[in-house]
Write a protein that holds these residues in place. Structure first.
Motif, PDB file in Angstrom:
ATOM      1  N   SER A  23      -0.003 -13.271   8.951  1.00 14.71           N
ATOM      2  CA  SER A  23      -0.977 -12.298   9.460  1.00 14.71           C
ATOM      3  C   SER A  23      -0.349 -10.924   9.600  1.00 14.71           C
ATOM      4  O   SER A  23      -0.935  -9.907   9.225  1.00 14.71           O
ATOM      5  CB  SER A  23      -1.510 -12.745  10.829  1.00 14.71           C
ATOM      6  OG  SER A  23      -2.567 -13.655  10.701  1.00 14.71           O
ATOM      7  N   LEU A  24       0.839 -10.905  10.162  1.00 14.06           N
ATOM      8  CA  LEU A  24       1.503  -9.632  10.412  1.00 14.06           C
ATOM      9  C   LEU A  24       2.119  -9.036   9.157  1.00 14.06           C
ATOM     10  O   LEU A  24       2.610  -7.905   9.182  1.00 14.06           O
ATOM     11  CB  LEU A  24       2.577  -9.814  11.491  1.00 14.06           C
ATOM     12  CG  LEU A  24       2.030 -10.179  12.879  1.00 14.06           C
ATOM     13  CD1 LEU A  24       3.159 -10.548  13.815  1.00 14.06           C
ATOM     14  CD2 LEU A  24       1.213  -9.029  13.459  1.00 14.06           C
ATOM     15  N   ALA A  25       2.089  -9.792   8.048  1.00 14.06           N
ATOM     16  CA  ALA A  25       2.563  -9.219   6.791  1.00 14.06           C
ATOM     17  C   ALA A  25       1.694  -8.044   6.375  1.00 14.06           C
ATOM     18  O   ALA A  25       2.168  -7.119   5.701  1.00 14.06           O
ATOM     19  CB  ALA A  25       2.577 -10.288   5.694  1.00 14.06           C
ATOM     20  N   GLU A  26       0.411  -8.056   6.753  1.00 15.11           N
ATOM     21  CA  GLU A  26      -0.471  -6.937   6.374  1.00 15.11           C
ATOM     22  C   GLU A  26      -0.039  -5.646   7.063  1.00 15.11           C
ATOM     23  O   GLU A  26       0.198  -4.636   6.376  1.00 15.11           O
ATOM     24  CB  GLU A  26      -1.928  -7.273   6.685  1.00 15.11           C
ATOM     25  CG  GLU A  26      -2.928  -6.352   6.005  1.00 15.11           C
ATOM     26  CD  GLU A  26      -3.080  -4.995   6.657  1.00 15.11           C
ATOM     27  OE1 GLU A  26      -3.339  -4.013   5.944  1.00 15.11           O
ATOM     28  OE2 GLU A  26      -2.924  -4.909   7.898  1.00 15.11           O
ATOM     29  N   PRO A  27       0.108  -5.610   8.395  1.00 10.52           N
ATOM     30  CA  PRO A  27       0.613  -4.365   8.980  1.00 10.52           C
ATOM     31  C   PRO A  27       2.031  -4.038   8.517  1.00 10.52           C
ATOM     32  O   PRO A  27       2.374  -2.862   8.343  1.00 10.52           O
ATOM     33  CB  PRO A  27       0.545  -4.616  10.488  1.00 10.52           C
ATOM     34  CG  PRO A  27       0.397  -6.086  10.659  1.00 10.52           C
ATOM     35  CD  PRO A  27      -0.317  -6.566   9.436  1.00 10.52           C
ATOM     36  N   MET A  28       2.871  -5.075   8.289  1.00  9.65           N
ATOM     37  CA  MET A  28       4.216  -4.799   7.772  1.00  9.65           C
ATOM     38  C   MET A  28       4.135  -4.187   6.376  1.00  9.65           C
ATOM     39  O   MET A  28       4.951  -3.326   6.019  1.00  9.65           O
ATOM     40  CB  MET A  28       5.044  -6.079   7.734  1.00  9.65           C
ATOM     41  CG  MET A  28       5.643  -6.511   9.055  1.00  9.65           C
ATOM     42  SD  MET A  28       6.737  -5.302   9.859  1.00  9.65           S
ATOM     43  CE  MET A  28       7.907  -4.911   8.584  1.00  9.65           C
ATOM     44  N   SER A  29       3.150  -4.602   5.585  1.00  5.75           N
ATOM     45  CA  SER A  29       3.021  -4.028   4.238  1.00  5.75           C
ATOM     46  C   SER A  29       2.660  -2.547   4.311  1.00  5.75           C
ATOM     47  O   SER A  29       3.056  -1.759   3.445  1.00  5.75           O
ATOM     48  CB  SER A  29       1.981  -4.796   3.415  1.00  5.75           C
ATOM     49  OG  SER A  29       0.655  -4.468   3.784  1.00  5.75           O
ATOM     50  N   CYS A  30       1.902  -2.166   5.329  1.00 13.39           N
ATOM     51  CA  CYS A  30       1.585  -0.748   5.523  1.00 13.39           C
ATOM     52  C   CYS A  30       2.859   0.041   5.824  1.00 13.39           C
ATOM     53  O   CYS A  30       3.067   1.152   5.302  1.00 13.39           O
ATOM     54  CB  CYS A  30       0.582  -0.573   6.662  1.00 13.39           C
ATOM     55  SG  CYS A  30      -0.981  -1.430   6.442  1.00 13.39           S
ATOM     56  N   ILE A  31       3.698  -0.546   6.672  1.00 11.47           N
ATOM     57  CA  ILE A  31       4.976   0.082   7.020  1.00 11.47           C
ATOM     58  C   ILE A  31       5.867   0.198   5.786  1.00 11.47           C
ATOM     59  O   ILE A  31       6.448   1.249   5.507  1.00 11.47           O
ATOM     60  CB  ILE A  31       5.676  -0.742   8.121  1.00 11.47           C
ATOM     61  CG1 ILE A  31       4.893  -0.643   9.434  1.00 11.47           C
ATOM     62  CG2 ILE A  31       7.125  -0.298   8.302  1.00 11.47           C
ATOM     63  CD1 ILE A  31       5.264  -1.693  10.460  1.00 11.47           C
ATOM     64  N   ILE A  32       5.968  -0.895   5.039  1.00 12.24           N
ATOM     65  CA  ILE A  32       6.798  -0.913   3.830  1.00 12.24           C
ATOM     66  C   ILE A  32       6.269   0.102   2.814  1.00 12.24           C
ATOM     67  O   ILE A  32       7.046   0.824   2.180  1.00 12.24           O
ATOM     68  CB  ILE A  32       6.831  -2.330   3.243  1.00 12.24           C
ATOM     69  CG1 ILE A  32       7.618  -3.260   4.178  1.00 12.24           C
ATOM     70  CG2 ILE A  32       7.441  -2.337   1.843  1.00 12.24           C
ATOM     71  CD1 ILE A  32       7.520  -4.727   3.830  1.00 12.24           C
ATOM     72  N   GLY A  33       4.939   0.168   2.682  1.00 14.49           N
ATOM     73  CA  GLY A  33       4.337   1.147   1.782  1.00 14.49           C
ATOM     74  C   GLY A  33       4.714   2.569   2.154  1.00 14.49           C
ATOM     75  O   GLY A  33       4.942   3.418   1.281  1.00 14.49           O
ATOM     76  N   GLY A  34       4.779   2.835   3.462  1.00 17.57           N
ATOM     77  CA  GLY A  34       5.190   4.155   3.920  1.00 17.57           C
ATOM     78  C   GLY A  34       6.613   4.490   3.520  1.00 17.57           C
ATOM     79  O   GLY A  34       6.913   5.604   3.067  1.00 17.57           O
ATOM     80  N   TYR A  35       7.505   3.519   3.678  1.00 13.31           N
ATOM     81  CA  TYR A  35       8.900   3.726   3.275  1.00 13.31           C
ATOM     82  C   TYR A  35       9.001   3.997   1.774  1.00 13.31           C
ATOM     83  O   TYR A  35       9.741   4.875   1.339  1.00 13.31           O
ATOM     84  CB  TYR A  35       9.730   2.492   3.628  1.00 13.31           C
ATOM     85  CG  TYR A  35      10.379   2.524   4.996  1.00 13.31           C
ATOM     86  CD1 TYR A  35      11.730   2.838   5.136  1.00 13.31           C
ATOM     87  CD2 TYR A  35       9.656   2.231   6.144  1.00 13.31           C
ATOM     88  CE1 TYR A  35      12.345   2.865   6.381  1.00 13.31           C
ATOM     89  CE2 TYR A  35      10.250   2.247   7.395  1.00 13.31           C
ATOM     90  CZ  TYR A  35      11.597   2.564   7.512  1.00 13.31           C
ATOM     91  OH  TYR A  35      12.205   2.593   8.743  1.00 13.31           O
ATOM     92  N   HIS A  36       8.264   3.217   0.982  1.00 10.57           N
ATOM     93  CA  HIS A  36       8.347   3.369  -0.470  1.00 10.57           C
ATOM     94  C   HIS A  36       7.694   4.658  -0.967  1.00 10.57           C
ATOM     95  O   HIS A  36       8.080   5.197  -2.003  1.00 10.57           O
ATOM     96  CB  HIS A  36       7.682   2.177  -1.160  1.00 10.57           C
ATOM     97  CG  HIS A  36       8.439   0.896  -1.025  1.00 10.57           C
ATOM     98  ND1 HIS A  36       9.814   0.845  -0.962  1.00 10.57           N
ATOM     99  CD2 HIS A  36       8.008  -0.400  -0.958  1.00 10.57           C
ATOM    100  CE1 HIS A  36      10.205  -0.419  -0.857  1.00 10.57           C
ATOM    101  NE2 HIS A  36       9.129  -1.188  -0.851  1.00 10.57           N
ATOM    102  N   ALA A  37       6.677   5.135  -0.239  1.00 12.16           N
ATOM    103  CA  ALA A  37       5.939   6.313  -0.696  1.00 12.16           C
ATOM    104  C   ALA A  37       6.680   7.621  -0.454  1.00 12.16           C
ATOM    105  O   ALA A  37       6.434   8.622  -1.137  1.00 12.16           O
ATOM    106  CB  ALA A  37       4.566   6.370  -0.023  1.00 12.16           C
ATOM    107  N   ASN A  38       7.570   7.653   0.546  1.00 10.38           N
ATOM    108  CA  ASN A  38       8.371   8.858   0.750  1.00 10.38           C
ATOM    109  C   ASN A  38       9.164   9.160  -0.522  1.00 10.38           C
ATOM    110  O   ASN A  38       9.455   8.252  -1.307  1.00 10.38           O
ATOM    111  CB  ASN A  38       9.320   8.679   1.931  1.00 10.38           C
ATOM    112  CG  ASN A  38       8.679   9.102   3.235  1.00 10.38           C
ATOM    113  OD1 ASN A  38       7.465   8.981   3.400  1.00 10.38           O
ATOM    114  ND2 ASN A  38       9.490   9.579   4.170  1.00 10.38           N
TER     115      ASN A  38
END
Length: 420
Positions: free
Chosen positions: A144-159
């Motif tokens: 379940s928490l992989a979804e909010p973690m994916s948002c966080i990971i996406g932020g790291y990758h998008a920088n």
């Protein structure tokens, strides 16, 4: 198939009710939802009702199931997908669809698909885009928490970072750089700290700010500076409310180099402007916090944009790769999504918790949809356990896991309710 779900009929109108699910089509999948964590985005949806860009205009007669941070078990597979999915498989959901230019998304737009339910139907859009992802870990809450973690990971990758030799941008946060997470002691901020210790471009320093000593002390217990040091990262928690000049103190921590990557985790004008001022040469600021006010603005230093290559981006959600990375890291124990969780509840707690989310202290509210349970703070388990045998067991389990929710506690809860 009968289902029980929390459905939205309009602004602030959530109802827990039973209804009949239709038979699935050949290009759909029937799933049993086991866990669903509550997202602030759902609160924003409920406050706006039909005004929300993802909400259908007929919700008063065709309500949508809320919730999108969910995980569960596949129950029935449509003919089209029988070579790819099997009954009994565990799954996680990537709700950030981008299907033919439409904004429809599970938990926002579908009458029969969302996380706050016992059973739901994954529509063909989810299946065609490969957004129903396999999960091989033990605990549903981590999926379940992989979804909010994916948002966080996406932020790291998008920088990203630039150079003066060519136009090839280096994606991701800067390796061996300085990261600051402004307003970072909330659930998403703690997830960002957890990932920062394992990201491929590991920084040399992570600074986390907040304006509450209590939240900072709680954050230190979840991810301590000592733990970060063992992984080669200097981790500092700073209460900016106690500083006369936050800019000076925060810059001193980097020997006035500034921050290569700035993440803004609260939608506050002064915080955004502080983040802009802290950027190093070629620094990247990610406005991660989603404001509910569509007129939200802040001032940025355009001189630095021109002369020192300062750049600003914003990210929302993650993609399938981000979610798969989150699932893999969680299954291997390399990140700890549990640092985000502060409350546990059942399906009967979801409507009230969602409607009052900003006023409930703490981090993520994790709910299990196959049974009823009052929303309960993990820190209250021990006291309540003096008269409640189940909460006593949960308190003992949490204590064995550094005060965090964990797979053992989830199993205790499931066994108590006869789920698995």
């Amino acid at each position: 198939m009968r289902a029980k779900a929390v459905r939205m009929y309009g602004e602030d109108d959530l109802r827990l009710e039973e209804f009949e699910l239709p038979k699935i089509k050949d290009d759909e999948i029937l799933v049993k939802i086991m866990s669903d964590s509550i997202c602030m985005s759902t609160y924003k949806l409920v406050k706006q009702g039909k005004k929300h860009k993802r909400a259908p205009q007929n919700i008063d007669t065709n309500p949508v199931i809320i919730g999108h941070e969910c995980a569960g078990i596949i129950v029935e597979v449509g003919e089209k997908w029988k070579d790819k999915y099997s009954v009994g498989d565990k799954f996680a959901l990537q709700p950030a669809l981008n299907y033919m230019g439409k904004l429809d998304s599970p938990g926002y737009s579908y009458e029969y698909c969302g996380g706050a339910t016992t059973y739901c139907i994954m529509p063909h859009e989810v299946m065609e885009l490969g957004c129903l992802l396999p999960f091989h870990g033990e605990s549903f809450f981590e999926a379940s928490l992989a979804e909010p973690m994916s948002c966080i990971i996406g932020g790291y990758h998008a920088n990203y970072h630039t150079n003066k030799q060519n136009y090839n941008h280096a994606m991701g946060t800067k390796k061996d750089g300085n990261i600051i997470i402004l307003g970072g002691c909330g659930p998403m901020g703690m997830g960002a700290v957890s990932y920062g210790l394992y990201t491929e471009n590991k920084p040399k320093r992570i600074v986390v700010t907040d304006i509450s000593d209590a939240r900072i002390e709680d954050a230190k217990k979840k991810i301590s500076p000592e733990e970060a040091a063992q992984k080669g990262v200097e981790l500092l928690y700073i209460n900016t409310a106690s500083l006369e000049g936050p800019y000076k103190t925060l810059m001193e921590l980097t020997n006035y180099h500034g921050y290569d990557d700035v993440f803004v985790y609260i939608p506050n004008k002064s915080v955004v402007e502080l983040g802009d001022s802290l950027l190093a040469f070629d620094g990247c600021m990610n406005f991660f916090a989603g404001p509910s006010n569509n007129d939200f603005t802040s001032e940025i230093n355009m001189y630095n944009v021109h002369y020192t290559s300062a750049h600003i981006i914003g990210t929302t959600g993650g993609n399938n790769d981000d979610l798969m990375e989150a699932l893999e890291l969680a299954a291997k124990g390399k990140i700890r999504p549990a640092v985000m969780v502060t409350h546990i509840g059942g399906i009967d707690s979801i409507a009230d918790a969602t409607l009052n989310l900003p006023s409930i202290p703490g981090g993520k509210k994790l709910t299990y949809t196959q049974f009823d349970m009052p929303l309960t703070a993990i820190e209250d388990f021990e006291e309540l356990g003096k008269t409640n045998p189940l909460l006593k067991q949960l308190a003992e389990s949490v204590k064995r896991h550094n005060g965090l929710w964990n797979g053992e506690a989830e199993k205790i809860l499931f066994q108590h309710h006869g789920i698995i």
